[in-house]
Design an enzyme around this catalytic site. Structure first.
Site, short mmCIF file in Angstrom:
data_model
loop_
_atom_site.label_atom_id
_atom_site.label_comp_id
_atom_site.label_asym_id
_atom_site.label_seq_id
_atom_site.Cartn_x
_atom_site.Cartn_y
_atom_site.Cartn_z
N ASP A 52 5.25 28.09 9.20
CA ASP A 52 4.62 26.77 9.14
C ASP A 52 3.68 26.57 10.33
OD1 ASP A 52 4.49 23.86 8.23
OD2 ASP A 52 5.33 23.62 10.23
N GLU A 124 5.74 30.06 3.30
CA GLU A 124 5.72 29.92 4.75
C GLU A 124 6.59 30.98 5.42
OE1 GLU A 124 4.93 25.18 5.52
OE2 GLU A 124 6.96 25.81 4.96
#
Length: 250
Positions: A52, A124
């Site tokens: 992320d 992610e």
């Protein structure tokens, strides 16, 4: 992960080879699988955390470089759009990452391979795994190449289709004159409190034009609106030649 699906297939799909395949396997491991298998070394949540952060940085760098005349406020809006769950789930869907997810039995049986949150998170986590891998396609440079390659359609579409950023607003503009104001109806809500999944229909003139799913009602409404915009545009395009022919006959 079905027995017939291998990590080699996945690496071919995403266009890179891991030096440490255990990182790739960890990126695919949902917490539900880790909870059911004592031999699992953990879930993908820590890799998701890393991915992320890397994703946000790479997207910000790309937008800054590609759009030198765009103000900070617009760049912030674009970045938020590119890193939000529905966008990442769409990218993960193109890569078919759901096929390789390691899920617990219950999560798998209830549609976990198509669940928006799972797809966004595994994308992610995959970025995090690439960043940590020591192979020629890994490291920060490898993660940057993967992000830019996989997100290219979304980045390219930022200035070409306003429906990507504001689908509800575009739908309202298209529909309001003839079909009236869109109505959003929540038709399903399921899952535990920490992982709710909403299904929303958008209706125009009493007819369902789009259906969306998401981790919040807002996300589900946006997905439904995007689908409705596509359908409404197709209808308007189909009607345009008929109108032109009528005008010509006069």
């Amino acid at each position: 992960m079905p027995a017939s699906v291998s990590l080699t297939d996945l690496q071919e799909r995403i266009g890179l080879r891991f030096a440490d395949e255990s990182l790739l396997r960890l990126a695919l491991t949902h917490s539900s699988y880790a909870n059911e298998h004592t031999d699992a070394v953990g879930s993908n949540e820590r890799l998701e955390f890393l991915g992320d952060a890397v994703l946000g940085l790479v997207v910000a760098e790309r937008l800054y470089a590609d759009f030198p005349d765009i103000e900070e406020g617009q760049l912030t809006q674009w970045r938020a759009h590119l890193v939000q769950g529905p966008t990442l789930a769409r990218v993960a869907g193109r890569l078919e990452l759901g096929r390789w997810l390691l899920l617990g039995r219950g999560e798998d049986a209830t549609g976990g391979r198509e669940r928006e949150g799972n797809l966004a998170h595994v994308y992610e986590a995959l970025i995090g795994a690439i960043c940590l891998d020591s192979g020629p396609g890994g490291g920060m440079d490898g993660a940057r190449r993967f992000i830019e390659r996989s997100l290219e359609p979304e980045i390219t579409g930022l200035q070409t289709d306003p429906a990507e950023l504001n689908p509800k607003g575009v739908l309202q503009q298209l529909a309001e004159i003839e079909l009236g104001r869109p109505q959003y109806v929540t038709t399903d809500e399921r899952g535990p409190d920490h992982a709710r999944e909403f299904t929303v229909e958008v209706r125009l003139g009493g007819e369902v034009f789009g259906t969306g799913c998401g981790g919040s009602k807002q996300q589900a409404e946006k997905q439904a609106a995007r689908q409705a915009v596509l359908r409404l545009r197709e209808r308007l395009d189909a009607e345009a030649p008929a109108l032109d022919a009528t005008s010509g006959a006069e």
